[in-house]
Write an enzyme that holds these catalytic residues in place. Sequence first.
Site, short mmCIF file in Angstrom:
data_model
loop_
_atom_site.label_atom_id
_atom_site.label_comp_id
_atom_site.label_asym_id
_atom_site.label_seq_id
_atom_site.Cartn_x
_atom_site.Cartn_y
_atom_site.Cartn_z
N GLN A 163 6.53 -6.13 0.61
CA GLN A 163 7.54 -5.48 -0.23
C GLN A 163 7.05 -4.11 -0.71
OE1 GLN A 163 10.74 -6.74 -0.92
NE2 GLN A 163 11.03 -4.71 -1.79
N ASP A 213 10.75 -5.52 9.13
CA ASP A 213 11.34 -4.33 8.50
C ASP A 213 11.62 -3.22 9.51
OD1 ASP A 213 11.92 -4.49 5.80
OD2 ASP A 213 9.83 -4.23 5.18
N LYS A 263 15.34 -12.76 -1.30
CA LYS A 263 14.94 -12.95 0.10
C LYS A 263 14.53 -14.40 0.32
CE LYS A 263 13.74 -8.13 0.79
NZ LYS A 263 12.78 -7.05 0.74
#
Length: 280
Positions: free
Chosen positions: A95, A118, A51
Site C-alpha cells: 500500500q 498494481d 481490499k
Amino acid sequence: MIIDGKKTAAELREELKKKVAELKSTHNAVPGLTVILVGEDPASKIYVKNKEKFAKEVGLNSEVIRYPADLEEKVLLNKINELNKNDNVSGILVQLPLPKHIDKRKVIETIDHGKDVDGFHPMNVGNLSSGYDSSIPCTPLGCSILLKKAEKNLSGKHAVIIGRSNLNGKPMTQLLLKENCTVTITHSKTKDLKAECLRGDIIIAAVGIPKLVKGDWVKKGAIVIDVGINKTDTGIVGDVDFDQVSKVAKAITPVPGGVGPMTIACLLNNTIECFKRANS
Ligand code: NAD
C-alpha cells in the site's frame, strides 16, 4: 447518464466470484492476495480494510501484513522476496504511500512482476505500453470499464486526460490508445487547460483539485470520468464540478460512487489474472 461505479463494481465482483469458484474446481486452488501496510496512514488503513473485505467476498485467499511506520526497508524487501517464492500468493500489493525512509522504487521493483497486481513494476509498465499482456493499474482499468458503459466503441474519439501520474494519467493514455482514441495528456504546466478540455469527446480528470473541471470546460455530449477523491469541508468531492458538468455531459461518474469502487474490484480481477498466468 450517471455511470454507476458502485453497481458496476458489484457486478464485476459477482463475475469474479464465479471465476474463483471455477478455478477452485479446475485447479484445486484459489488465488491469494497479500497486502502489506506500513504505518498508520488513516486513508491507507481504510483502503486496506476494504481490499481485505472484498477479497474475502469473492473467495480469494486474503492476507494483510501490517508493519509499524519505523520498519526497516530491508525487512520489507525480505518479506517481499519470501512472498515472491510462495506459490500460494498470486498477488502482492504494498500500500502506498510508504514512509519516507523506504525507497518506493526499490519496493516496486522487488515484487515479482508476475505478482504485481498494481501494475507498477517497470516490466508491466513496458508491457502495457508495448500492447502486450500485463497487469494493468487498477484505477485506469476501472475507468476504462466505466467508459465502456457509456460508449462501447471508443475508436476515433478524442480523449483528454488531466494529470500525468504513473498511477493514473500515464497508464490511462495507453488504455485509450489501445481503444484507438486520439489522446491528449495534460498536466500542471499545460497552458490552456480549458481549451484542451473543450476538445475532448472524453475527459478523464485525475488531478486532485476539487471541482477543477467546470461546466463551460466540457463539450456538449462528452463523457466525463472523475478519478479525483478530495476531502473538503463539505465532504468528499471529485476533480469535476458535478452539478455543472452533469448538465452538459452525455455521461459522468459521480464522486463518491464512481471510479473509487471500481479500483478495488479491478485489484481482485488482477489477482485472478496473475493466478491464471502463473498456472497456464
Ligand atoms: P498526483 O498528484 O500523482 O498527480 C496529479 C497530476 O495532476 C500531476 O500529473 C499534475 O501534473 C497534474 N496537475 C496538477 N495540477 C494541475 C492543474 N492545475 N492542471 C492540470 N494538471 C494538474 O495524483 P494521482 O495519484 O494521480 O491522483 C489524482 C487524484 O485521483 C487524487 O484526487 C487522488 O486522490 C485520486 N485517486 C483516486 C483513485 C480512485 O480509486 N478513485 C485512485 C488513485 C487516486
